[in-house]
Design an enzyme around this catalytic site. Structure first.
Site, PDB file in Angstrom:
ATOM      1  N   SER A  10      32.965  21.153  30.648  1.00 14.41           N
ATOM      2  CA  SER A  10      32.379  22.116  29.713  1.00 14.41           C
ATOM      3  C   SER A  10      31.934  21.386  28.459  1.00 14.41           C
ATOM      4  CB  SER A  10      33.394  23.194  29.341  1.00 14.41           C
ATOM      5  OG  SER A  10      32.941  23.859  28.174  1.00 14.41           O
ATOM      6  N   ASP A  37      28.674  26.838  28.311  1.00 10.42           N
ATOM      7  CA  ASP A  37      29.253  28.104  27.849  1.00 10.42           C
ATOM      8  C   ASP A  37      28.344  28.754  26.819  1.00 10.42           C
ATOM      9  OD1 ASP A  37      31.809  28.298  29.236  1.00 10.42           O
ATOM     10  OD2 ASP A  37      32.318  26.454  28.174  1.00 10.42           O
ATOM     11  N   MET A  39      27.736  31.921  24.431  1.00  6.14           N
ATOM     12  CA  MET A  39      28.498  32.987  23.763  1.00  6.14           C
ATOM     13  C   MET A  39      27.644  33.646  22.693  1.00  6.14           C
ATOM     14  SD  MET A  39      32.143  31.062  23.332  1.00  6.14           S
ATOM     15  CE  MET A  39      32.823  30.028  24.636  1.00  6.14           C
ATOM     16  N   MET A  70      28.567  34.460  28.549  1.00 13.34           N
ATOM     17  CA  MET A  70      29.529  35.385  27.942  1.00 13.34           C
ATOM     18  C   MET A  70      28.755  36.176  26.893  1.00 13.34           C
ATOM     19  SD  MET A  70      32.615  32.607  27.776  1.00 13.34           S
ATOM     20  CE  MET A  70      31.470  31.261  27.996  1.00 13.34           C
ATOM     21  N   MET A 139      38.822  33.164  34.942  1.00 12.25           N
ATOM     22  CA  MET A 139      39.116  32.736  33.576  1.00 12.25           C
ATOM     23  C   MET A 139      40.636  32.627  33.430  1.00 12.25           C
ATOM     24  SD  MET A 139      36.311  32.210  31.972  1.00 12.25           S
ATOM     25  CE  MET A 139      37.188  31.718  30.486  1.00 12.25           C
ATOM     26  N   GLY A 146      37.399  26.827  23.474  1.00  8.57           N
ATOM     27  CA  GLY A 146      38.032  25.752  24.220  1.00  8.57           C
ATOM     28  C   GLY A 146      39.427  25.504  23.656  1.00  8.57           C
ATOM     29  N   GLY A 179      41.997  25.845  29.959  1.00  9.68           N
ATOM     30  CA  GLY A 179      43.311  25.206  29.975  1.00  9.68           C
ATOM     31  C   GLY A 179      43.553  24.317  31.182  1.00  9.68           C
TER      32      GLY A 179
HETATM   33  C1  DX5 Z   1      36.045  29.452  27.266  1.00  8.41           C
HETATM   34  C2  DX5 Z   1      35.039  28.645  28.077  1.00  8.41           C
HETATM   35  C3  DX5 Z   1      35.589  27.414  28.695  1.00  8.41           C
HETATM   36  C4  DX5 Z   1      36.166  26.412  27.744  1.00  8.41           C
HETATM   37  C5  DX5 Z   1      37.172  25.564  28.469  1.00  8.41           C
HETATM   38  O1  DX5 Z   1      35.474  30.663  26.926  1.00  8.41           O
HETATM   39  O2  DX5 Z   1      34.514  29.454  29.119  1.00  8.41           O
HETATM   40  O3  DX5 Z   1      34.612  26.820  29.549  1.00  8.41           O
HETATM   41  O4  DX5 Z   1      35.194  25.598  27.165  1.00  8.41           O
HETATM   42  O5  DX5 Z   1      37.760  24.708  27.538  1.00  8.41           O
HETATM   43  P1  DX5 Z   1      39.176  24.005  27.798  1.00  8.41           P
HETATM   44  O6  DX5 Z   1      39.043  23.199  29.057  1.00  8.41           O
HETATM   45  O7  DX5 Z   1      39.349  23.184  26.577  1.00  8.41           O
HETATM   46  O8  DX5 Z   1      40.187  25.110  27.947  1.00  8.41           O
HETATM   47 ZN    ZN Z   2      33.171  28.574  30.712  1.00 12.70          ZN
END
Ligand code: DX5
Ligand code: ZN
Length: 222
Positions: A10, A37, A39, A70, A139, A146, A179
């Site tokens: 990501s 991602d 948003m 998103m 998710m 992140g 995560g």
């Molecule tokens: C959260 C995103 C993820 C995020 C994952 O809304 O969809 O793709 O960037 O980040 P990590 O791997 O740091 O949890």
């Molecule tokens: Zn994502």
């Protein structure tokens, strides 16, 4: 059937000041997909990037662009992301009133369609669209940021989806996002996932570390 594990870094955790270079570096390091991602500050409490940035990044990687939307409403933006170079477009069922119609319009635009399930969204949300999706994204954090911790309750959801996909006999990627670390990666793969999104764990330590980070996420040691 569960396929070999693919890693979808990501770029939310990349250095935004040099995003093109970062996408090139993570591609060279062995990324299978590039996870983007998107948003809107409305569907999720954060703002990231739009189709203009996706288009600018396209020449920096030959890997499929795995675009996670998103945003709500989502339908008015599908074409723009496909035109910008998305190969997989994933949406949330809560982003609009007509998931089936949204999936049809992604397919009609000529790319793969995905559905993403928030931590509290039940697997039944995809019961009647299994024939219309190429990817299901679990998710394992609440979408928006992140660097959050993996929510363990999602392992049972991954197992249930694995069974549903295998029973359907269809080729559907089962992707997990949020995560994901080398430790949680082992658990989600054991539960049946075959595509792992990783932001923090993929981009930590700078470009010299990326190949090793990806190897560790794949479960390759040494
Ligand atoms: C959260 C995103 C993820 C995020 C994952 O809304 O969809 O793709 O960037 O980040 P990590 O791997 O740091 O949890
Ligand atoms: Zn994502």
């Amino acid at each position: 059937m569960q396929k070999p594990v693919r890693i979808s870094p990501s770029i939310l955790s990349a250095d935004f000041a040099k995003l093109g270079e970062e996408v090139g570096a993570i591609t060279a390091a062995g990324a299978d997909y590039i996870h983007i991602d998107v948003m809107d500050g409305h569907f999720v409490p954060n703002l990231t990037i739009g189709p203009g940035v996706v288009k600018a990044l396209r020449p920096h990687s030959d890997r499929p662009f795995d675009v996670h939307l998103m945003i709500s409403p989502v339908d008015p933006f599908i074409e723009a992301f496909v035109d910008a170079g998305a190969d997989i477009v994933t949406v949330h069922p809560e982003a609009g009133p007509h998931l089936h119609r949204t999936l049809q319009s992604i397919k009609a635009a000529g790319v793969k369609a995905g559905v993403s399930l928030n931590p509290a969204t039940p697997v039944e949300a995809v019961d009647y669209v299994l024939g219309d999706v190429d990817l299901i994204l679990v998710m394992s954090v609440n979408p928006g940021f992140g660097g959050q911790s993996f929510i363990d309750s999602q392992l049972a959801k991954i197992e249930r989806l694995r069974t549903m996909i295998d029973r359907s006999g269809r080729t559907i990627d089962l992707e997990v996002d949020g995560g994901v670390t080398p430790e949680t990666a082992r658990q989600v793969v054991a539960a049946g996932a075959d595509v792992l999104v990783a932001g923090t764990a993929a981009f930590r330590g700078g470009a010299a570390r990326y190949a090793d980070n990806i190897r560790q996420l794949r479960g390759v040691t040494g």
